[in-house]
Scaffold this active site. Structure first.
Site, PDB file in Angstrom:
ATOM      1  N   ALA A 179       0.835  -1.211   0.000  1.00 46.03           N
ATOM      2  CA  ALA A 179       0.000   0.000   0.000  1.00 46.03           C
ATOM      3  C   ALA A 179       0.870   1.262   0.000  1.00 46.03           C
ATOM      4  CB  ALA A 179      -0.926  -0.011   1.211  1.00 46.03           C
ATOM      5  N   GLY A 181       0.240   1.172  -3.291  1.00 48.05           N
ATOM      6  CA  GLY A 181       0.216   0.502  -4.588  1.00 48.05           C
ATOM      7  C   GLY A 181       1.077   1.082  -5.686  1.00 48.05           C
ATOM      8  N   GLY A 182       1.887   2.080  -5.393  1.00 45.57           N
ATOM      9  CA  GLY A 182       2.722   2.679  -6.440  1.00 45.57           C
ATOM     10  C   GLY A 182       3.697   1.692  -7.051  1.00 45.57           C
ATOM     11  N   ASP A 201      -0.484  -6.122   2.337  1.00 48.63           N
ATOM     12  CA  ASP A 201      -0.280  -5.094   3.346  1.00 48.63           C
ATOM     13  C   ASP A 201      -0.938  -5.545   4.639  1.00 48.63           C
ATOM     14  OD1 ASP A 201       0.946  -2.163   3.066  1.00 48.63           O
ATOM     15  OD2 ASP A 201      -0.542  -2.146   4.680  1.00 48.63           O
ATOM     16  N   ASP A 228      -0.055 -10.457   7.584  1.00 48.21           N
ATOM     17  CA  ASP A 228       1.299 -10.240   8.070  1.00 48.21           C
ATOM     18  C   ASP A 228       2.285 -10.804   7.042  1.00 48.21           C
ATOM     19  OD1 ASP A 228       3.713 -10.106   9.398  1.00 48.21           O
ATOM     20  OD2 ASP A 228       2.944 -10.880  11.289  1.00 48.21           O
ATOM     21  N   CYS A 300      13.162   3.862   2.869  1.00 50.36           N
ATOM     22  CA  CYS A 300      13.323   5.308   2.651  1.00 50.36           C
ATOM     23  C   CYS A 300      14.017   5.920   3.872  1.00 50.36           C
ATOM     24  CB  CYS A 300      11.983   5.990   2.364  1.00 50.36           C
ATOM     25  SG  CYS A 300      10.726   5.777   3.631  1.00 50.36           S
TER      26      CYS A 300
END
Length: 376
Positions: A179, A181-182, A201, A228, A300
């Site tokens: 999620a 979803g990109g 997700d 999970d 990230c």
């Protein structure tokens, strides 16, 4: 000397001072930061520790970070580069759109959007898939082309894990933390709606955006699942490729979420690293062991604890069966991963992993590792 010059921080000009709306107290704080950097560059004997302590406090006050985060940054970067990183993290990254090649081509889309008042440039490392918006006279997320699924908004850095994954037609692929979803839709797009992509997700509500995006983009080969990710080796395995864009501290995307400055600590990085290790082993155990399979791990975050240390843990746990691959030509412009950090030593092949930094690449801070599991 040249290295110091490369990272030398310029004083803010008058326009920047006005833009940041800083008062006299903060201006003097910036002056103190510059003086401390100058003293540190002189390498005065016996004074470095004291200067670093003062610089940590000044940077925390000036940029609004938790003190221990600033201290961690100063351990990872030189003082000059640390300031460059923190300064770049204050600025928004360029707006990038991903071209949906199922419905259009980059050149065609660029021409259409130009007529609507957008000025665009191809993203250099992926011109077929991404365009940078230099300026726009219309809302980027409300054009007929957006609504009809010809493009979607996606940061340049978040394209990189999928480009490293290098999906091949008719494969069975797992996106463990999908999620909104990109990356899932990008995988499906490269597959040209062939094969199967499982988008997982943990939270059902997060998949609302995933499903909406898949429908808008015309994706038909995705199975959306809530659960999970650590359960996958038991629930559903045999994948050709697995993408784990792991839950992380977000230290590379402060420009998108400034609350990270005060709400994240180094203890969070330690806790998240435990989860990341568990999920990465689950990703490795979810692939088809009858043939060589690919796993891409990304975050990230810029934290070594969440990146190189996690990959090293997986190498140690799956000794002899797992190796790091070059992340591929799309990521050739990125910075190599670290082979050492403080007292830690990592496998020499860790240089094949890739790092992105706001102050170096004008992209979100990101880490990407491509792993290969050998057939049993």
């Amino acid at each position: 000397k040249n290295k110091k010059r490369r990272y030398l921080i310029r004083l803010m000009d008058e326009q920047e001072v006005k833009k940041r709306k800083i008062g006299n107290e903060q201006e003097s704080s910036w002056d103190r930061i510059q003086k401390l950097l100058e003293r540190l560059n002189k390498n005065e004997k016996g004074k470095r520790s004291d200067y670093i302590t003062k610089l940590t406090q000044e940077l925390s006050n000036y940029y609004g970070y938790h003190l221990e985060l600033t201290s961690a940054f100063l351990e990872q970067f030189s003082p000059n580069e640390c300031v460059e990183f923190m300064h770049a993290s204050e600025k928004p990254r360029p707006v990038v759109i991903r071209v949906n090649t199922l419905k259009t081509k980059a050149k065609e889309l660029s021409s259409t959007l130009s007529l609507r008042g957008m000025r665009l440039e191809p993203v250099k490392f992926a011109p077929k898939f991404a365009l940078k918006i230099v300026e726009s006279a219309v809302p980027v997320g409300a054009t007929p082309e957006y609504l009809s699924g010809k493009y979607t908004l996606q940061s340049a850095a978040s394209l990189c894990p999928v480009l490293a994954l290098d999906p091949q037609k008719n494969e069975r692929i797992l996106d463990m933390a999908a999620a909104p979803g990109g990356k899932t839709s990008f995988i499906a797009q490269i597959l040209e709606n062939s094969g199967t992509v499982v988008a997982n997700d943990l939270k059902k509500e997060r998949h609302t955006a995933t499903v909406a995006n898949l429908h808008r983009l015309g994706i038909t080969n995705v199975l959306v699942r809530v659960g999970d990710a650590a359960d996958y080796p038991r629930v559903m395995g045999g994948f050709d490729r697995v993408l784990l864009d792991a839950p992380c501290s977000g230290l590379g995307v402060v420009s998108r979420d400034p609350t990270i400055k005060t709400q994240r600590t180094t203890q969070d990085c330690t806790k998240l690293a435990q989860l990341q290790k568990k999920l990465l082993l689950a990703a490795i155990d979810s692939v088809d062991t009858s043939k060589a399979a690919i796993i891409v791990y990304s975050t990230c975050s810029i934290s070594v604890e969440e990146n190189e240390a996690v990959v090293q843990y997986a190498l140690d746990k799956r000794k002899g069966a797992l190796k790091i691959l070059d992340a591929g030509p799309f990521l050739a412009h990125a910075t190599p991963g670290y082979t050492r950090f403080r007292s830690k030593r990592f496998h020499p092949s860790m240089t094949l992993t890739r790092r992105f930094f706001p102050h170096v690449h004008n992209m979100d801070g990101f880490f990407v590792a491509k792993l290969k599991l050998f057939a049993s």
